[in-house]
Design a protein around this motif. Structure first.
Motif, PDB file in Angstrom:
ATOM      1  N   ARG A   1       0.833  -1.200   0.000  1.00 46.56           N
ATOM      2  CA  ARG A   1       0.000   0.000   0.000  1.00 46.56           C
ATOM      3  C   ARG A   1       0.873   1.258   0.000  1.00 46.56           C
ATOM      4  O   ARG A   1       0.660   2.190  -0.769  1.00 46.56           O
ATOM      5  CB  ARG A   1      -0.917  -0.007   1.229  1.00 46.56           C
ATOM      6  CG  ARG A   1      -1.848   1.194   1.308  1.00 46.56           C
ATOM      7  CD  ARG A   1      -2.577   1.267   2.649  1.00 46.56           C
ATOM      8  NE  ARG A   1      -1.664   1.372   3.784  1.00 46.56           N
ATOM      9  CZ  ARG A   1      -0.953   2.470   4.094  1.00 46.56           C
ATOM     10  NH1 ARG A   1      -1.049   3.567   3.367  1.00 46.56           N
ATOM     11  NH2 ARG A   1      -0.137   2.457   5.142  1.00 46.56           N
ATOM     12  N   ARG A   2       1.904   1.263   0.854  1.00 50.13           N
ATOM     13  CA  ARG A   2       2.770   2.442   0.926  1.00 50.13           C
ATOM     14  C   ARG A   2       3.612   2.587  -0.344  1.00 50.13           C
ATOM     15  O   ARG A   2       3.860   3.689  -0.818  1.00 50.13           O
ATOM     16  CB  ARG A   2       3.676   2.367   2.160  1.00 50.13           C
ATOM     17  CG  ARG A   2       2.880   2.617   3.468  1.00 50.13           C
ATOM     18  CD  ARG A   2       3.815   2.718   4.659  1.00 50.13           C
ATOM     19  NE  ARG A   2       4.539   1.491   4.857  1.00 50.13           N
ATOM     20  CZ  ARG A   2       5.870   1.365   4.830  1.00 50.13           C
ATOM     21  NH1 ARG A   2       6.630   2.447   4.637  1.00 50.13           N
ATOM     22  NH2 ARG A   2       6.439   0.195   5.007  1.00 50.13           N
ATOM     23  N   LEU A   3       4.039   1.471  -0.908  1.00 50.41           N
ATOM     24  CA  LEU A   3       4.812   1.523  -2.150  1.00 50.41           C
ATOM     25  C   LEU A   3       3.980   2.151  -3.275  1.00 50.41           C
ATOM     26  O   LEU A   3       4.440   3.056  -3.988  1.00 50.41           O
ATOM     27  CB  LEU A   3       5.259   0.108  -2.536  1.00 50.41           C
ATOM     28  CG  LEU A   3       6.047  -0.045  -3.832  1.00 50.41           C
ATOM     29  CD1 LEU A   3       7.327   0.763  -3.809  1.00 50.41           C
ATOM     30  CD2 LEU A   3       6.360  -1.532  -4.078  1.00 50.41           C
ATOM     31  N   ILE A   4       2.728   1.700  -3.414  1.00 48.16           N
ATOM     32  CA  ILE A   4       1.848   2.271  -4.448  1.00 48.16           C
ATOM     33  C   ILE A   4       1.640   3.765  -4.194  1.00 48.16           C
ATOM     34  O   ILE A   4       1.713   4.589  -5.118  1.00 48.16           O
ATOM     35  CB  ILE A   4       0.501   1.506  -4.475  1.00 48.16           C
ATOM     36  CG1 ILE A   4       0.708   0.094  -5.051  1.00 48.16           C
ATOM     37  CG2 ILE A   4      -0.562   2.269  -5.262  1.00 48.16           C
ATOM     38  CD1 ILE A   4      -0.506  -0.828  -4.932  1.00 48.16           C
TER      39      ILE A   4
ATOM     40  N   ASP B   1      13.866   6.745  -4.819  1.00 44.37           N
ATOM     41  CA  ASP B   1      13.752   7.094  -3.390  1.00 44.37           C
ATOM     42  C   ASP B   1      12.495   6.482  -2.774  1.00 44.37           C
ATOM     43  O   ASP B   1      12.534   5.965  -1.649  1.00 44.37           O
ATOM     44  CB  ASP B   1      13.662   8.617  -3.223  1.00 44.37           C
ATOM     45  CG  ASP B   1      15.011   9.299  -3.364  1.00 44.37           C
ATOM     46  OD1 ASP B   1      16.040   8.597  -3.464  1.00 44.37           O
ATOM     47  OD2 ASP B   1      15.035  10.545  -3.397  1.00 44.37           O
ATOM     48  N   ALA B   2      11.385   6.541  -3.498  1.00 46.08           N
ATOM     49  CA  ALA B   2      10.126   6.008  -2.955  1.00 46.08           C
ATOM     50  C   ALA B   2      10.224   4.499  -2.739  1.00 46.08           C
ATOM     51  O   ALA B   2       9.723   3.964  -1.744  1.00 46.08           O
ATOM     52  CB  ALA B   2       8.968   6.338  -3.906  1.00 46.08           C
ATOM     53  N   VAL B   3      10.895   3.804  -3.667  1.00 44.42           N
ATOM     54  CA  VAL B   3      11.052   2.351  -3.521  1.00 44.42           C
ATOM     55  C   VAL B   3      11.972   2.044  -2.335  1.00 44.42           C
ATOM     56  O   VAL B   3      11.705   1.133  -1.536  1.00 44.42           O
ATOM     57  CB  VAL B   3      11.591   1.735  -4.831  1.00 44.42           C
ATOM     58  CG1 VAL B   3      11.958   0.276  -4.635  1.00 44.42           C
ATOM     59  CG2 VAL B   3      10.563   1.896  -5.952  1.00 44.42           C
ATOM     60  N   VAL B   4      13.031   2.816  -2.197  1.00 47.64           N
ATOM     61  CA  VAL B   4      13.981   2.597  -1.092  1.00 47.64           C
ATOM     62  C   VAL B   4      13.287   2.808   0.255  1.00 47.64           C
ATOM     63  O   VAL B   4      13.407   1.992   1.180  1.00 47.64           O
ATOM     64  CB  VAL B   4      15.198   3.531  -1.249  1.00 47.64           C
ATOM     65  CG1 VAL B   4      16.035   3.574   0.025  1.00 47.64           C
ATOM     66  CG2 VAL B   4      16.039   3.093  -2.445  1.00 47.64           C
ATOM     67  N   ARG B   5      12.545   3.914   0.371  1.00 45.63           N
ATOM     68  CA  ARG B   5      11.860   4.226   1.637  1.00 45.63           C
ATOM     69  C   ARG B   5      10.858   3.148   2.046  1.00 45.63           C
ATOM     70  O   ARG B   5      10.721   2.837   3.232  1.00 45.63           O
ATOM     71  CB  ARG B   5      11.069   5.539   1.488  1.00 45.63           C
ATOM     72  CG  ARG B   5      11.825   6.792   1.781  1.00 45.63           C
ATOM     73  CD  ARG B   5      10.869   7.981   1.993  1.00 45.63           C
ATOM     74  NE  ARG B   5       9.859   8.105   0.957  1.00 45.63           N
ATOM     75  CZ  ARG B   5      10.020   8.756  -0.192  1.00 45.63           C
ATOM     76  NH1 ARG B   5      11.153   9.368  -0.479  1.00 45.63           N
ATOM     77  NH2 ARG B   5       9.036   8.819  -1.060  1.00 45.63           N
TER      78      ARG B   5
END
Lengths: 62, 62, 62, 62, 62, 62
Positions: free
Chosen positions: D18-21, E26-30
């Protein structure tokens, strides 16, 4: 040799998939003049938790 | 960084997949001169009901 | 019917692509026992500006 | 209409997905100015046996 | 090893692509805790004539 | 939200692509009951040198 890949929310039954493959193949044959034998169709079932739009997975939409 | 994705009718065992990844990587290294470490191979198992040619899924072919 | 898709940084010449298609097909045939005629290989040329690792496109790496 | 497909080693839980999307959608919106509603994100879980680098599947790496 | 592929209507400039790759990484890493070095992002430019929704390509929408 | 991606040997004209998108969308709507507005179709033109079957690219077949 047209290659068609279709991603769908999971849950379609085998008969729906059979008709989807048949009718999409027909549509490709009619418009590109490729013979049906060289048209490949691959379906991908995607769980609702793995498909998002607007930043939200379908599993969390109402 | 060559990236290889291979779709297969499901049912290959782990050893076949291991050899497929190894031999395809070797083929990419030999022909492109990329070092093996940067070659990625991803396999996709596709059920017979989800792969069609000539408008018919493999689950219904004889 | 194995289907192989290979993404590469653009710039390989036609002969490299020909050998890549031939050798990857051989590797798939050897390991899966599929006949060569049913193996499809599609190559995708990707510009350096469009392929990133570590957050940086290859066009900006030294 | 940006379309994002993300392949991951399987095993992330629903909240991580969910957070990844959500966060990838935000990143696409910020950088392309597309509205969030037209951004699609599809995740693909890949078993460790089906993802190789350096010619070896992750299921066999230590 | 997360792999991200993003399809976009063609026409973004190199700086937009650079920021898209950086911010999506960055979003994938986080969210996945993967180190940035193992995150790959590949962009695909799609001409307006080759992307349709509602049965109509974007090249013919007003 | 069905997503359809179609790879074709390059060279179809814009009108053929328009009809392909329209007729494949219709086929998906008829068989899945998804409304047309949520059906996306993306076409990929592949050069003959980049598409092989039987280990040989179409650019070298007679």
């Amino acid at each position: 040799m047209p290659l068609v890949e279709i991603s769908l929310i999971e849950g379609r039954d085998a008969d729906t998939k059979r008709r989807l493959i048949a009718e999409v193949t027909d549509a490709v044959v009619r418009t590109t003049n490729a013979p049906a034998e060289v048209v490949t169709v691959i379906l991908h079932d995607v769980p609702k938790s793995d498909w998002g739009s607007g930043g939200v997975p379908y599993s969390l939409k109402k």
